[in-house]
Scaffold this motif. Structure first.
Motif, PDB file in Angstrom:
ATOM      1  N   SER A 206       4.674  14.687  -1.567  1.00 59.46           N
ATOM      2  CA  SER A 206       5.816  14.225  -2.564  1.00 59.46           C
ATOM      3  C   SER A 206       7.179  14.487  -1.760  1.00 59.46           C
ATOM      4  O   SER A 206       7.986  13.655  -1.866  1.00 59.46           O
ATOM      5  N   LEU A 207       7.237  15.476  -1.157  1.00 60.34           N
ATOM      6  CA  LEU A 207       8.521  15.920  -0.255  1.00 60.34           C
ATOM      7  C   LEU A 207       8.659  14.672   1.098  1.00 60.34           C
ATOM      8  O   LEU A 207       9.868  14.510   0.941  1.00 60.34           O
ATOM      9  N   MET A 208       7.621  14.462   1.278  1.00 54.63           N
ATOM     10  CA  MET A 208       7.579  13.205   2.248  1.00 54.63           C
ATOM     11  C   MET A 208       8.054  11.877   1.851  1.00 54.63           C
ATOM     12  O   MET A 208       8.219  10.892   2.594  1.00 54.63           O
ATOM     13  N   ASP A 209       7.818  11.835   0.464  1.00 59.06           N
ATOM     14  CA  ASP A 209       8.281  10.447  -0.066  1.00 59.06           C
ATOM     15  C   ASP A 209       7.526   9.259   0.342  1.00 59.06           C
ATOM     16  O   ASP A 209       7.997   8.279   0.630  1.00 59.06           O
ATOM     17  N   VAL A 210       6.194   9.730   0.121  1.00 55.88           N
ATOM     18  CA  VAL A 210       5.120   8.713   0.671  1.00 55.88           C
ATOM     19  C   VAL A 210       4.793   7.479  -0.681  1.00 55.88           C
ATOM     20  O   VAL A 210       3.864   7.027  -0.406  1.00 55.88           O
ATOM     21  N   HIS A 211       5.557   7.818  -1.824  1.00 56.28           N
ATOM     22  CA  HIS A 211       5.271   6.903  -2.682  1.00 56.28           C
ATOM     23  C   HIS A 211       5.214   5.278  -2.469  1.00 56.28           C
ATOM     24  O   HIS A 211       4.694   4.555  -2.912  1.00 56.28           O
ATOM     25  N   GLY A 212       6.131   5.124  -1.496  1.00 52.01           N
ATOM     26  CA  GLY A 212       6.187   3.740  -0.823  1.00 52.01           C
ATOM     27  C   GLY A 212       4.895   3.129  -0.242  1.00 52.01           C
ATOM     28  O   GLY A 212       4.839   1.798   0.287  1.00 52.01           O
ATOM     29  N   GLU A 213       4.143   3.914   0.196  1.00 47.03           N
ATOM     30  CA  GLU A 213       2.979   3.796   0.980  1.00 47.03           C
ATOM     31  C   GLU A 213       1.741   3.346   0.242  1.00 47.03           C
ATOM     32  O   GLU A 213       0.620   3.086   0.526  1.00 47.03           O
ATOM     33  N   GLN A 214       1.928   2.922  -1.282  1.00 49.76           N
ATOM     34  CA  GLN A 214       0.733   2.485  -2.111  1.00 49.76           C
ATOM     35  C   GLN A 214       0.169   1.069  -1.474  1.00 49.76           C
ATOM     36  O   GLN A 214      -1.079   1.116  -1.516  1.00 49.76           O
ATOM     37  N   LYS A 215       0.702   0.424  -1.067  1.00 52.03           N
ATOM     38  CA  LYS A 215       0.420  -1.108  -0.506  1.00 52.03           C
ATOM     39  C   LYS A 215      -0.337  -0.632   0.676  1.00 52.03           C
ATOM     40  O   LYS A 215      -1.420  -1.132   1.113  1.00 52.03           O
ATOM     41  N   THR A 216       0.045   0.295   1.512  1.00 52.86           N
ATOM     42  CA  THR A 216      -0.685   0.510   2.776  1.00 52.86           C
ATOM     43  C   THR A 216      -1.963   1.297   2.497  1.00 52.86           C
ATOM     44  O   THR A 216      -3.213   0.697   2.870  1.00 52.86           O
ATOM     45  N   ALA A 217      -2.070   1.898   1.345  1.00 53.74           N
ATOM     46  CA  ALA A 217      -3.309   2.702   0.992  1.00 53.74           C
ATOM     47  C   ALA A 217      -4.135   1.799   0.368  1.00 53.74           C
ATOM     48  O   ALA A 217      -5.313   1.768   0.862  1.00 53.74           O
ATOM     49  N   ALA A 218      -3.733   0.593  -0.419  1.00 59.11           N
ATOM     50  CA  ALA A 218      -4.299  -0.483  -0.978  1.00 59.11           C
ATOM     51  C   ALA A 218      -5.159  -1.435   0.088  1.00 59.11           C
ATOM     52  O   ALA A 218      -6.297  -1.722   0.006  1.00 59.11           O
ATOM     53  N   VAL A 219      -4.393  -1.453   1.299  1.00 57.27           N
ATOM     54  CA  VAL A 219      -4.742  -2.314   2.090  1.00 57.27           C
ATOM     55  C   VAL A 219      -5.916  -1.799   3.026  1.00 57.27           C
ATOM     56  O   VAL A 219      -7.120  -2.141   3.159  1.00 57.27           O
ATOM     57  N   VAL A 220      -5.796  -0.613   3.054  1.00 55.65           N
ATOM     58  CA  VAL A 220      -6.694   0.130   4.061  1.00 55.65           C
ATOM     59  C   VAL A 220      -8.005   0.486   3.205  1.00 55.65           C
ATOM     60  O   VAL A 220      -9.144   0.498   3.552  1.00 55.65           O
TER      61      VAL A 220
END
Length: 247
Positions: A206-220
């Motif tokens: 959460s501190l790293m602000d990874v919320h924008g990585e949802q698309k990356t997770a979905a692709v993988v």
């Protein structure tokens, strides 16, 4: 620069790579399950023999940390698909580990080898606040090291510091011995460790602000599902291919 700001200066490419590694590492395929069985068998034998070196070795083999961290990643991103996927991998791996540990214990018991409660097993059934703190610190270290390529060599050390496999092995031993105190104590230690790692990982991501990585997770995730499907299909058709070659 404060410690909190350090978490927010992580480059996007490192976030992408961390998400990829976690999603791939939390895929509950045959490879994952096979390594879990081998790891828990090692841990069980180490516990029964009272050999800590073997137990430590099992922690290096087991991939269970990845789905736990992946679950924390999913929570931090509010990604319900990743949460569901990671949770199922943890549950399936835990049940499989307990079964493998119990089967290993029963096998050697009926082989005439005599075992009893020793210090190695006793250490895995006595949870305390200290173990929770260790789990939290380990979760923070693991999450941070994942997004820092130069720190990747520290991951095996973190895997050793937090005990997930030994408590599962101890639960299996307790099941084989029909010992409720061992089962309850080891289960408590396992849940304490999982909670500590999960809480720390969720906070870190959460501190790293990874919320924008949802698309990356979905692709993988989609890529991993296709890979598993191909491997399962290939494995299922292999006997037919061999039969045709023999004929």
């Amino acid at each position: 620069m404060s410690i909190l700001l350090r978490f927010q200066t992580i480059e996007d490419k490192d976030k992408h790579e961390a998400v990829r590694r976690l999603v791939e590492g939390s895929t509950g395929d045959f490879n994952f399950s096979f390594m879990m069985v081998l790891a828990v068998m090692m841990a069980t034998l180490g516990l029964l023999a009272g050999n800590e070196a073997i137990v430590i070795g099992s922690m290096l083999v087991a991939p269970l940390l990845y789905p736990v961290l992946s679950l924390g990643l999913g929570i931090s991103m509010s990604d319900y698909s990743l949460i569901s996927r990671s949770s199922w991998t943890v549950v399936k791996a835990s049940l499989l580990s307990v079964f493998a540990a119990a089967a290993t214990t029963v096998f050697f018991t009926f082989s005439g080898v005599s075992f009893g409660l020793n210090d190695a097993i006793a250490l895995r059934i006595e949870s305390s606040l200290l173990y929770l703190v260790v789990a939290v610190v380990s979760g923070l270290a693991m999450a941070y090291a994942l997004v820092k390529p130069r720190l990747s060599e520290t991951l095996p050390g973190v895997a050793i510091s937090v005990a997930l496999i030994p408590p599962l092995a101890a639960i299996g031993v307790g099941v084989a011995w029909l010992s409720l105190p061992i089962i309850a104590g080891a289960a408590m230690m396992f849940f304490v460790n999982v909670f500590g790692i999960l809480a720390a990982a969720t906070l870190s991501f959460s501190l790293m602000d990874v919320h924008g990585e949802q698309k990356t997770a979905a692709v993988v995730i989609a890529k991993e599902e296709r890979r598993v499907e191909r491997e399962d299909k290939k494995a299922s058709t292999l006997p037919e291919t061999e039969a045709k070659q023999v004929a």
